[in-house]
Scaffold this active site. Sequence first.
Site, short mmCIF file in Angstrom:
data_model
loop_
_atom_site.label_atom_id
_atom_site.label_comp_id
_atom_site.label_asym_id
_atom_site.label_seq_id
_atom_site.Cartn_x
_atom_site.Cartn_y
_atom_site.Cartn_z
N SER A 21 -0.02 -6.06 5.03
CA SER A 21 0.07 -4.98 4.06
C SER A 21 1.27 -5.24 3.15
CB SER A 21 0.20 -3.64 4.81
OG SER A 21 0.06 -2.56 3.92
N ASN A 22 1.80 -4.23 2.52
CA ASN A 22 2.98 -4.39 1.66
C ASN A 22 3.82 -3.13 1.71
OD1 ASN A 22 2.10 -2.52 -0.54
ND2 ASN A 22 0.43 -4.00 -0.66
N ARG A 23 4.94 -3.13 1.01
CA ARG A 23 5.93 -2.05 1.16
C ARG A 23 5.64 -0.81 0.32
NH1 ARG A 23 11.16 -4.10 -0.62
NH2 ARG A 23 11.69 -1.92 -0.33
#
Length: 199
Positions: A21-23
């Site tokens: 995923s990402n932030r």
Amino acid sequence: MKILVTAGPTREPLDPVRFISNRSSGKMGYAVASAAAARGHGVTLISGPVALQPPSGIEVIRVATAEEMRRAVRRKLRGCDVLVMAAAVADWRPARAAARKIKKRGAPPILRLVPTADILQDVRPLKGRRLFVGFAAETGAPTEEAKRKLKEKGLDLIVANDVSRSDAGFDAETNRVILLTPDGARDDWPLMPKVRVAV
Ligand code: CTP
């Protein structure tokens, strides 16, 4: 007007308990959805997994993967006048997601990633007279890359932000954005709360 907003990250599963995923926190997209609703527009928010309470009185569709988000956008676009793609859609996903938890004994797995669909490109043929707004998440030189994305994705407006700063971009309460349109107009906004950027 009817406004379709996407927000948050997507999660691309590796097995039933792991994902990449990402932030993205979803704060920018949720702020846009709130501001649009406060102005009396009908809002549909397509949200990746985030820890935020959606604004009341709007339709919320929860998704996890880029593919689920793409399908939801396609399904909802017809009834909308504006699409705001504030989501940080994963660009790749594991080539296959294991049906069972991958056990740690044995050699560490080597991940093979495959590209996800670009949602803005995917819905471009359906644009018609709708207004498409994108965000450009960059780590340095936001304008050059944002100009490229504005053109490549056929957008009416792109909001560029430098996500490598701690006071802007991913998971921050504030953002410093540059707005760019296809006619070459550029508007640099000072650092301000995301809720004000959204208005
Ligand atoms: N976007 C999308 N579908 C994707 C990836 C991004 O629709 N699979 C949208 C984002 O929601 C955003 C815009 O495209 O509005 C730009 O996203 P960004 O992550 O900045 O750029 P990418 O197209 O992923 O390009 P790069 O990774 O090269 O920066």
